[in-house]
Design a protein around this motif. Structure first.
Motif, PDB file in Angstrom:
ATOM      1  N   ALA A 196       0.837  -1.201   0.000  1.00 53.96           N
ATOM      2  CA  ALA A 196       0.000   0.000   0.000  1.00 53.96           C
ATOM      3  C   ALA A 196       0.875   1.256   0.000  1.00 53.96           C
ATOM      4  CB  ALA A 196      -0.928  -0.003   1.215  1.00 53.96           C
ATOM      5  N   LEU A 197       1.996   1.193   0.692  1.00 55.76           N
ATOM      6  CA  LEU A 197       2.921   2.335   0.711  1.00 55.76           C
ATOM      7  C   LEU A 197       3.545   2.579  -0.664  1.00 55.76           C
ATOM      8  CD1 LEU A 197       4.635   1.593   4.130  1.00 55.76           C
ATOM      9  CD2 LEU A 197       3.354   3.672   3.590  1.00 55.76           C
ATOM     10  N   LEU A 198       3.615   1.533  -1.489  1.00 55.51           N
ATOM     11  CA  LEU A 198       4.133   1.709  -2.851  1.00 55.51           C
ATOM     12  C   LEU A 198       3.175   2.508  -3.720  1.00 55.51           C
ATOM     13  CD1 LEU A 198       5.656  -1.824  -3.482  1.00 55.51           C
ATOM     14  CD2 LEU A 198       6.915   0.320  -3.259  1.00 55.51           C
ATOM     15  N   LEU A 199       1.967   2.752  -3.241  1.00 51.86           N
ATOM     16  CA  LEU A 199       1.047   3.625  -3.954  1.00 51.86           C
ATOM     17  C   LEU A 199       1.469   5.083  -3.862  1.00 51.86           C
ATOM     18  CD1 LEU A 199      -2.381   2.070  -2.904  1.00 51.86           C
ATOM     19  CD2 LEU A 199      -1.378   2.057  -5.193  1.00 51.86           C
ATOM     20  N   VAL A 200       2.355   5.418  -2.932  1.00 54.88           N
ATOM     21  CA  VAL A 200       2.796   6.811  -2.785  1.00 54.88           C
ATOM     22  C   VAL A 200       3.476   7.320  -4.056  1.00 54.88           C
ATOM     23  CG1 VAL A 200       4.298   8.384  -1.497  1.00 54.88           C
ATOM     24  CG2 VAL A 200       2.897   6.699  -0.270  1.00 54.88           C
ATOM     25  N   PRO A 201       4.494   6.632  -4.599  1.00 53.86           N
ATOM     26  CA  PRO A 201       5.038   7.118  -5.867  1.00 53.86           C
ATOM     27  C   PRO A 201       4.039   7.034  -7.018  1.00 53.86           C
ATOM     28  CG  PRO A 201       6.077   5.033  -5.235  1.00 53.86           C
ATOM     29  CD  PRO A 201       5.297   5.512  -4.067  1.00 53.86           C
ATOM     30  N   PHE A 202       3.199   6.003  -7.063  1.00 49.99           N
ATOM     31  CA  PHE A 202       2.187   5.919  -8.122  1.00 49.99           C
ATOM     32  C   PHE A 202       1.265   7.138  -8.084  1.00 49.99           C
ATOM     33  CE2 PHE A 202       2.650   1.096  -8.199  1.00 49.99           C
ATOM     34  CZ  PHE A 202       3.187   1.076  -9.470  1.00 49.99           C
ATOM     35  N   GLY A 203       0.773   7.465  -6.889  1.00 49.88           N
ATOM     36  CA  GLY A 203      -0.110   8.618  -6.757  1.00 49.88           C
ATOM     37  C   GLY A 203       0.604   9.919  -7.053  1.00 49.88           C
ATOM     38  N   GLY A 204       1.864  10.008  -6.632  1.00 52.52           N
ATOM     39  CA  GLY A 204       2.646  11.214  -6.934  1.00 52.52           C
ATOM     40  C   GLY A 204       2.864  11.399  -8.424  1.00 52.52           C
ATOM     41  N   PHE A 205       3.027  10.283  -9.143  1.00 50.79           N
ATOM     42  CA  PHE A 205       3.208  10.378 -10.593  1.00 50.79           C
ATOM     43  C   PHE A 205       2.005  11.050 -11.245  1.00 50.79           C
ATOM     44  CE2 PHE A 205       5.943   6.265 -10.558  1.00 50.79           C
ATOM     45  CZ  PHE A 205       7.028   6.992 -10.107  1.00 50.79           C
ATOM     46  N   SER A 206       0.811  10.802 -10.714  1.00 51.42           N
ATOM     47  CA  SER A 206      -0.386  11.391 -11.314  1.00 51.42           C
ATOM     48  C   SER A 206      -0.358  12.913 -11.217  1.00 51.42           C
ATOM     49  CB  SER A 206      -1.642  10.838 -10.639  1.00 51.42           C
ATOM     50  OG  SER A 206      -1.776  11.327  -9.319  1.00 51.42           O
ATOM     51  N   LEU A 207       0.279  13.432 -10.166  1.00 51.41           N
ATOM     52  CA  LEU A 207       0.423  14.881 -10.023  1.00 51.41           C
ATOM     53  C   LEU A 207       1.547  15.414 -10.903  1.00 51.41           C
ATOM     54  CD1 LEU A 207      -0.198  14.885  -6.218  1.00 51.41           C
ATOM     55  CD2 LEU A 207      -1.394  16.421  -7.775  1.00 51.41           C
ATOM     56  N   PHE A 208       2.666  14.718 -10.924  1.00 49.27           N
ATOM     57  CA  PHE A 208       3.778  15.148 -11.784  1.00 49.27           C
ATOM     58  C   PHE A 208       3.414  15.047 -13.262  1.00 49.27           C
ATOM     59  CE2 PHE A 208       6.397  14.968  -8.023  1.00 49.27           C
ATOM     60  CZ  PHE A 208       7.406  15.893  -8.281  1.00 49.27           C
ATOM     61  N   ARG A 209       2.497  14.150 -13.592  1.00 45.69           N
ATOM     62  CA  ARG A 209       2.062  13.996 -14.975  1.00 45.69           C
ATOM     63  C   ARG A 209       1.479  15.301 -15.515  1.00 45.69           C
ATOM     64  NH1 ARG A 209      -1.386   9.139 -14.864  1.00 45.69           N
ATOM     65  NH2 ARG A 209      -2.808  10.517 -13.774  1.00 45.69           N
ATOM     66  N   GLU A 210       0.779  16.048 -14.663  1.00 45.73           N
ATOM     67  CA  GLU A 210       0.205  17.321 -15.093  1.00 45.73           C
ATOM     68  C   GLU A 210       1.289  18.310 -15.498  1.00 45.73           C
ATOM     69  OE1 GLU A 210      -2.939  17.752 -15.487  1.00 45.73           O
ATOM     70  OE2 GLU A 210      -3.703  15.974 -14.446  1.00 45.73           O
ATOM     71  N   HIS A 211       2.432  18.233 -14.831  1.00 50.82           N
ATOM     72  CA  HIS A 211       3.562  19.102 -15.204  1.00 50.82           C
ATOM     73  C   HIS A 211       4.162  18.644 -16.525  1.00 50.82           C
ATOM     74  CE1 HIS A 211       3.776  21.330 -11.352  1.00 50.82           C
ATOM     75  NE2 HIS A 211       3.322  20.195 -10.833  1.00 50.82           N
ATOM     76  N   GLY A 212       4.253  17.326 -16.706  1.00 47.08           N
ATOM     77  CA  GLY A 212       4.789  16.797 -17.954  1.00 47.08           C
ATOM     78  C   GLY A 212       3.922  17.146 -19.145  1.00 47.08           C
TER      79      GLY A 212
END
Length: 256
Positions: free
Chosen positions: A67-83
């Motif tokens: 479940a803690l590995l969802l932290v980078p997955f969820g963060g990617f969704s935010l960084f994706r907006e910058h990309g």
């Protein structure tokens, strides 16, 4: 503000539907690891006690780590907006960026909740794991842990300046916090100083509570302390994420 929140939640769910690998990874991978860990744990737990199995003991710790590995997955969704360059357009449109952040976090809160709730049900026919205690207590612990995961995602995004930092620190944090929670070995078998440090990990409290419910038949009263500590951690992480979130911060995604 509510329209922005709903739009972001809907967009995130649509993206997850087109690429469900993160969800499948955190649900299927723990079951595979439990299969390997169960024989080891069966020699460490009280196998003569009713309801105690190696799989039942291993599952909460491994599930908490994944479940803690969802932290980078969820963060990617935010960084994706910058990309994509859409973050700057959202800011230029004068929408409430706090609503955008919340809309991004809610789907990952639900993914974490789904993972924690689904794993015992999937493990039941495979490993014979059953929840002997209060299912309501189990659900409350899962909700609180999912809130902790959402808070960690928000804080990790706010503090990391690049997607590479998020990936490295997110995975390292998941393994470290999961290990402190008992994903790889029972905490009481670890060195004394590690047992003390383990109390700072949310995984420690969720694993302690879920093992009590699954193995010992615990009810709400028995997991009350764990529940309040997880609630406090979720609130603290949410507040920390809110105070460190600045929509104007420069973020380096995959394209810059």
């Amino acid at each position: 503000m509510l329209n922005v929140f709903r739009a972001e939640v809907g967009k995130e769910f649509r993206l997850l539907a087109t690429d469900p690998v993160p969800i499948l990874a955190v649900v299927i991978s723990p079951l595979v690891l439990v299969g390997f860990a169960a024989p080891v744990y069966s020699h460490l737990v009280h196998t003569t006690s009713v309801g105690y199995t190696g799989a039942g003991f291993a599952l909460p710790g491994i599930a908490a780590m994944f479940a803690l590995l969802l932290v980078p997955f969820g963060g990617f969704s935010l960084f994706r907006e910058h990309g994509w360059g859409t973050w700057a357009r959202l800011r230029a449109s004068k929408v409430r960026m706090g609503a955008v952040l919340a809309g991004k976090l809610i789907p990952w809160f639900l993914v974490a909740l789904l993972q924690e709730l689904a794993l015992p049900l999937l493990a039941a026919p495979i490993f014979g794991v059953s929840i002997r205690g209060s299912f309501l207590a189990y659900c409350i612990i899962c909700v609180l842990y999912a809130a902790v995961i959402a808070g960690l995602i928000g804080l990790a995004y706010s503090l990391c300046t690049s997607i590479y930092q998020l990936n490295g620190l997110g995975n390292l944090g998941a393994i470290t916090l999961g290990a402190l929670g008992g994903a790889f070995a029972p905490v009481d078998r670890l060195p004394t100083w590690v047992q003390v440090v383990a109390h700072a990990s949310p995984a420690y409290w969720v694993v302690n509570a879920l093992r009590s419910v699954i193995l010992d038949g615990a009810g709400l009263a028995q997991v009350e302390r764990d529940s309040f500590i997880l609630l406090g951690m979720a609130i603290a992480l949410g507040v920390a994420a809110a105070f460190t979130f600045h929509s104007e911060d420069a973020k380096r995604s995959w394209s810059n």
